[in-house]
Design a protein around this motif. Structure first.
Motif, mmCIF file in Angstrom:
data_model
loop_
_atom_site.group_PDB
_atom_site.id
_atom_site.type_symbol
_atom_site.label_atom_id
_atom_site.label_comp_id
_atom_site.label_asym_id
_atom_site.label_seq_id
_atom_site.Cartn_x
_atom_site.Cartn_y
_atom_site.Cartn_z
ATOM 1 N N GLY A 150 11.553 -14.990 5.890
ATOM 2 C CA GLY A 150 10.344 -15.318 5.152
ATOM 3 C C GLY A 150 9.366 -14.151 5.102
ATOM 4 O O GLY A 150 9.558 -13.123 5.753
ATOM 5 N N VAL A 151 8.303 -14.358 4.339
ATOM 6 C CA VAL A 151 7.279 -13.308 4.199
ATOM 7 C C VAL A 151 6.642 -12.998 5.554
ATOM 8 O O VAL A 151 6.349 -11.847 5.866
ATOM 9 N N GLY A 152 6.451 -14.035 6.381
ATOM 10 C CA GLY A 152 5.855 -13.833 7.693
ATOM 11 C C GLY A 152 6.653 -12.881 8.555
ATOM 12 O O GLY A 152 6.086 -12.133 9.355
ATOM 13 N N ALA A 153 7.968 -12.917 8.417
ATOM 14 C CA ALA A 153 8.816 -11.995 9.186
ATOM 15 C C ALA A 153 8.872 -10.626 8.520
ATOM 16 O O ALA A 153 8.858 -9.594 9.183
ATOM 17 N N MET A 154 8.920 -10.617 7.203
ATOM 18 C CA MET A 154 9.053 -9.346 6.475
ATOM 19 C C MET A 154 7.789 -8.483 6.543
ATOM 20 O O MET A 154 7.862 -7.260 6.481
ATOM 21 N N CYS A 155 6.627 -9.133 6.689
ATOM 22 C CA CYS A 155 5.384 -8.361 6.626
ATOM 23 C C CYS A 155 5.252 -7.356 7.760
ATOM 24 O O CYS A 155 4.462 -6.426 7.677
ATOM 25 N N GLN A 156 6.061 -7.521 8.821
ATOM 26 C CA GLN A 156 5.999 -6.545 9.909
ATOM 27 C C GLN A 156 6.445 -5.152 9.443
ATOM 28 O O GLN A 156 6.219 -4.163 10.133
ATOM 29 N N PHE A 157 7.104 -5.092 8.277
ATOM 30 C CA PHE A 157 7.556 -3.812 7.760
ATOM 31 C C PHE A 157 6.574 -3.213 6.745
ATOM 32 O O PHE A 157 6.922 -2.282 6.022
ATOM 33 N N SER A 158 5.373 -3.757 6.680
ATOM 34 C CA SER A 158 4.393 -3.266 5.695
ATOM 35 C C SER A 158 4.114 -1.782 5.885
ATOM 36 O O SER A 158 4.046 -1.015 4.910
ATOM 37 N N ASP A 159 3.940 -1.356 7.145
ATOM 38 C CA ASP A 159 3.645 0.062 7.369
ATOM 39 C C ASP A 159 4.838 0.954 7.036
ATOM 40 O O ASP A 159 4.677 2.054 6.492
ATOM 41 N N VAL A 160 6.046 0.466 7.342
ATOM 42 C CA VAL A 160 7.245 1.233 6.987
ATOM 43 C C VAL A 160 7.314 1.409 5.471
ATOM 44 O O VAL A 160 7.580 2.501 4.958
ATOM 45 N N MET A 161 7.026 0.308 4.769
ATOM 46 C CA MET A 161 7.077 0.371 3.307
ATOM 47 C C MET A 161 5.989 1.290 2.763
ATOM 48 O O MET A 161 6.185 1.943 1.730
ATOM 49 N N GLY A 162 4.850 1.339 3.462
ATOM 50 C CA GLY A 162 3.798 2.264 3.045
ATOM 51 C C GLY A 162 4.258 3.706 3.113
ATOM 52 O O GLY A 162 4.007 4.510 2.206
ATOM 53 N N LEU A 163 4.962 4.060 4.185
ATOM 54 C CA LEU A 163 5.501 5.418 4.320
ATOM 55 C C LEU A 163 6.519 5.697 3.219
ATOM 56 O O LEU A 163 6.529 6.765 2.597
ATOM 57 N N ILE A 164 7.369 4.699 2.969
ATOM 58 C CA ILE A 164 8.402 4.856 1.938
ATOM 59 C C ILE A 164 7.759 5.080 0.572
ATOM 60 O O ILE A 164 8.154 5.974 -0.187
ATOM 61 N N GLN A 165 6.743 4.288 0.279
ATOM 62 C CA GLN A 165 6.124 4.411 -1.045
ATOM 63 C C GLN A 165 5.378 5.727 -1.209
ATOM 64 O O GLN A 165 5.296 6.257 -2.309
ATOM 65 N N ARG A 166 4.845 6.248 -0.116
ATOM 66 C CA ARG A 166 4.197 7.558 -0.207
ATOM 67 C C ARG A 166 5.210 8.620 -0.603
ATOM 68 O O ARG A 166 4.914 9.523 -1.380
ATOM 69 N N ARG A 167 6.411 8.531 -0.040
ATOM 70 C CA ARG A 167 7.426 9.520 -0.382
ATOM 71 C C ARG A 167 7.889 9.346 -1.827
ATOM 72 O O ARG A 167 8.246 10.315 -2.499
ATOM 73 N N MET A 168 7.874 8.135 -2.304
ATOM 74 C CA MET A 168 8.288 7.920 -3.690
ATOM 75 C C MET A 168 7.255 8.461 -4.667
ATOM 76 O O MET A 168 7.593 9.004 -5.716
ATOM 77 N N SER A 169 5.983 8.290 -4.303
ATOM 78 C CA SER A 169 4.938 8.717 -5.236
ATOM 79 C C SER A 169 4.727 10.223 -5.165
ATOM 80 O O SER A 169 4.256 10.834 -6.122
ATOM 81 N N GLY A 170 5.047 10.833 -4.008
ATOM 82 C CA GLY A 170 4.943 12.284 -3.882
ATOM 83 C C GLY A 170 3.541 12.809 -3.792
ATOM 84 O O GLY A 170 3.307 14.011 -3.825
ATOM 85 N N ARG A 171 2.543 11.921 -3.678
ATOM 86 C CA ARG A 171 1.139 12.348 -3.621
ATOM 87 C C ARG A 171 0.717 12.638 -2.198
ATOM 88 O O ARG A 171 1.063 11.893 -1.295
ATOM 89 N N ARG A 172 0.009 13.660 -1.978
ATOM 90 C CA ARG A 172 -0.590 14.046 -0.705
ATOM 91 C C ARG A 172 0.188 13.508 0.502
ATOM 92 O O ARG A 172 -0.262 12.669 1.254
ATOM 93 N N SER A 173 1.427 13.994 0.670
ATOM 94 C CA SER A 173 2.259 13.459 1.730
ATOM 95 C C SER A 173 2.119 14.176 3.038
ATOM 96 O O SER A 173 1.569 15.095 3.278
#
Lengths: 317, 373
Positions: A294-317
């Motif tokens: 569920g979302v409650g379990a998946m949300c623990q990866f929010s910070d991991v996904m933040g790092l991933i999305q920074r690499r995808m966007s390529g902005r100020r990494s």
């Protein structure tokens, strides 16, 4: 690119690969830590070995060989402050003034800290605003010393809740003028980051006490609005409200899926209080499911996904 | 929003550092690494220059190598209690139960003799105990195996609080503290259940560490106030973290939903009872008898690992009514042996009141070794 986020008892990770113009999250996983990743880390003689060991284990499980590592760690390791300076200062004076402010704030331990200052956007005409962040160099040394023998170069180090906020910004795409927040829910200590009109506004650590009482442990900047927000969050424990009035939207997540308070909060029906699925727009090929799906379990990866999305966007990494 | 990179150079970050995501070259599943090895090379195009700043920063950090760490002046994260993770091995569990099954007959007969030989009854009226055992075992000869087990466990429940343990039966002081903490957990949970409105619908209750969390549906807001007052009056009550009543139209007869997290004191200063080590079989029997006495339905107790010098995890699964579970908890808390209550979960699936419906219960148990080990 391997992205890892450390919390007190576990490390959560994800691997992003790029083939042509396409990005794929190959794997999302989680491993326990043998040494607690908290303030005792620096004094623990097994810290480097423990982190190296877990990184080596993760490396062995990766579907694609990897060398680059993005890391985020808990905000408790950082001193975070906001400083306002005169708008007419030149760059040299700005740096000197910010360094002076940091030294004043940190006192005798300033030399033991690694400090950076970032410009913040502000609508106020007569001043410039800066975010100063510092952490003990020893923490950096532990991370770098552990990563290199495990075969990784750390090229990005972030703070968990800042990474999670970056993820929310990409996934939800709040309105340009919105004042929104992200709340890291823990059993004993809570963290909250507030974003106003697309820019960092404030950061606070607080505790809930008995009944509706609370205590603010630290803030990036003294702010009456912040008191209003925390007071309203505290009142959620006693009263049902339709929506929060101090923010347009508040997103919450937890690294502790077993937290009673977090699980209870999930049952509350408050219009502008919600948990976000970090994988809403991008499903991993291989997903960690041991804590539930569920979302409650998946949300623990929010910070991991933040790092991933920074690499995808390529902005100020 | 601002994006930080604390692995670059220190100071004022005037300019953005743009990093390109390295692209994977001709990846195939066979490339999957089996471990860290000098032969494993990343199959990515790497522009080393891009990471120059990060490398430079590493040098800066390494310069601090000889500096002494001074804890930060700002607040630090709370220390969590070390958790003892259960070993969920079905194989071990099956082996343990098979072992218990083989030994149960021999063990029951030996238990009485062993109890007599090991001096359990030195400080009580010996004649009384002898007649007690004669009576119990006299009856047991004519009954089935379960009856024998119950009688031995009854004798443990009756005699142990007054016995003086020998050295090999002692429990380490730190484990006794954990047992007492478990008793507090059990007793405060019992108090919460006792004071819940009789006609409420318990959605969920959980006790762990020093808190009890529950969600109930009740008929009126006033019942919340009565419950809160009753719990705040308990000597173990510490604080209310959450106590929130809200309308819940989904349950027509019980339109108020109450969610609560209550903290209780983890005091360990209790009476000076003697805590005694007993083996797994006897612990199972003690739990079984407590269940019988309180009329809850129990599955056989699950013990997740074989006897060892470590603290082991076990689980009690069962069900009963609100009243029988309260009695069961009362029975469990009266025993002074080497188990502690780690956590408690109770939920009710059927949507009717507490009085008339069965509650499902899972109690996490820690089993402590004798100090001699």
């Amino acid at each position: 690119m391997l992205c890892v986020s450390f919390s007190e008892n576990s490390v959560r990770y994800g691997q992003l690969i790029k083939q042509g113009n396409a990005f794929t999250v190959e794997v999302i996983g989680k491993r326990p830590l043998s040494v607690p990743f908290n303030e005792t880390l620096i004094d623990n003689p097994n810290a480097v070995q423990s982190i190296e060991s877990v990184l080596t284990q993760i490396r062995a499980d990766l579907p694609v060989p990897e060398k680059h590592l993005s890391v985020s760690i808990p905000s408790a390791f950082f001193d975070i402050s906001v400083n306002d300076l005169d708008a007419n200062l030149n760059d040299d004076d700005i740096e000197n003034a910010l360094n002076w402010a940091s030294r004043t704030r940190l006192g005798s331990i300033a030399d033991k800290k690694f400090t950076q200052h970032y410009p913040l956007a502000t609508t106020e005409q007569n001043l410039k605003r800066y975010l100063s962040v510092s952490y003990f160099k020893e923490v950096g040394k532990i991370l770098f010393s552990a990563a290199q023998p495990a075969g990784f170069n750390i090229d990005l180090l972030d703070i968990n809740i800042f990474s999670a906020a970056n993820a929310i910004e990409q996934i939800v795409q709040p309105k340009a003028k919105d004042k929104w927040g992200i709340w890291l829910v823990n059993e004993d200590r809570h963290s909250l980051l507030i974003v106003d009109s697309g820019e960092f506004r404030n950061y606070v650590e607080f505790q809930f006490l008995g009944d509706s009482e609370y205590t603010i442990l630290s803030t990036a900047k003294a702010d009456a609005h912040l008191e209003t927000v925390i007071s309203e969050l505290s009142s959620l424990r006693s009263y049902a409200i339709e929506s929060l009035s101090s923010l347009n939207q508040l997103y919450f997540y937890s690294n502790d899926v077993d937290s009673d308070f977090f699980n209870m909060l999930e049952t509350y029906e408050v219009a502008n209080l919600s948990v976000v699925d970090p994988f809403k727009n991008m499903k991993p090929v291989e997903q960690y499911k041991n804590d539930g799906e569920g979302v409650g379990a998946m949300c623990q990866f929010s910070d991991v996904m933040g790092l991933i999305q920074r690499r995808m966007s390529g902005r100020r990494s | 929003m601002i994006r930080l990179n604390l692995a670059t150079s220190p100071g004022y970050q005037k300019n953005e550092i743009l990093l390109q995501m390295p692209e994977v070259e001709e990846f195939s599943p066979q490339d999957k690494p089996v471990g860290l090895s000098a032969n494993v090379q990343p199959s990515v195009k790497l522009d080393e220059g891009v990471f120059a700043k990060a490398e430079k920063n590493l040098d800066l950090i390494e310069q601090a190598e000889k500096e002494e760490f001074v804890p930060r002046h700002t607040s630090v994260p709370p220390k969590k209690k070390p958790e003892i993770k259960p070993m969920k091995s079905h194989r071990i569990r099956r082996t343990v139960f098979r072992y218990i099954g083989y030994l149960v007959l021999v063990g029951i007969i030996a238990a009485g003799f062993w109890g007599y030989r090991s001096g359990y009854y030195k400080q009580v009226d010996f004649g009384k105990i002898t007649s007690f055992f004669k009576e119990k075992f006299g009856r047991a000869e004519k009954t089935e195996l379960a009856g024998k087990a119950q009688e031995v466990a009854e004798s443990i429940l009756t005699v142990l609080p007054f016995a003086q343990p020998s050295e090999k039966d002692e429990i380490a002081p730190e484990h006794i503290q954990m047992i007492i903490a478990g008793k507090n957990r059990l007793e405060f949970t019992q108090k919460v259940l006792e004071n819940m409105p009789q006609n409420s619908i318990l959605q969920y209750l959980r006790a762990k560490e020093n808190s009890v969390t529950f969600i109930i549906n009740i008929r009126t807001q006033q019942e919340c106030d009565v419950l809160k007052s009753a719990l705040e009056g308990d000597s173990r009550y510490a604080s209310t973290e959450v106590f929130r009543a809200e309308p819940d139209p989904s349950t027509g007869t019980h339109p108020v939903r109450l969610t609560a997290i209550l903290k209780f004191r983890e005091e360990t200063a209790r009476d000076g009872k003697c805590y005694r080590f007993i083996d797994d079989m006897k612990i199972s029997q003690v739990v079984f008898v407590a269940g019988k006495r309180s009329m809850v339905n129990l599955l056989p107790m699950k013990i997740f690992s074989a006897p060892s010098p470590d603290v082991r995890m076990a689980q009690i699964n069962g069900g009963g009514t609100y009243a029988t579970i309260v009695t069961f908890f009362d029975e469990l808390s009266k025993v002074y042996v080497n188990y502690g209550i780690e956590d408690i979960s109770i939920h009710q699936s059927a949507s009717d009141s507490l009085q008339s419906n069965s509650l499902n219960m899972i109690v996490g148990v820690q089993i402590f070794p004798p100090q001699a080990l």
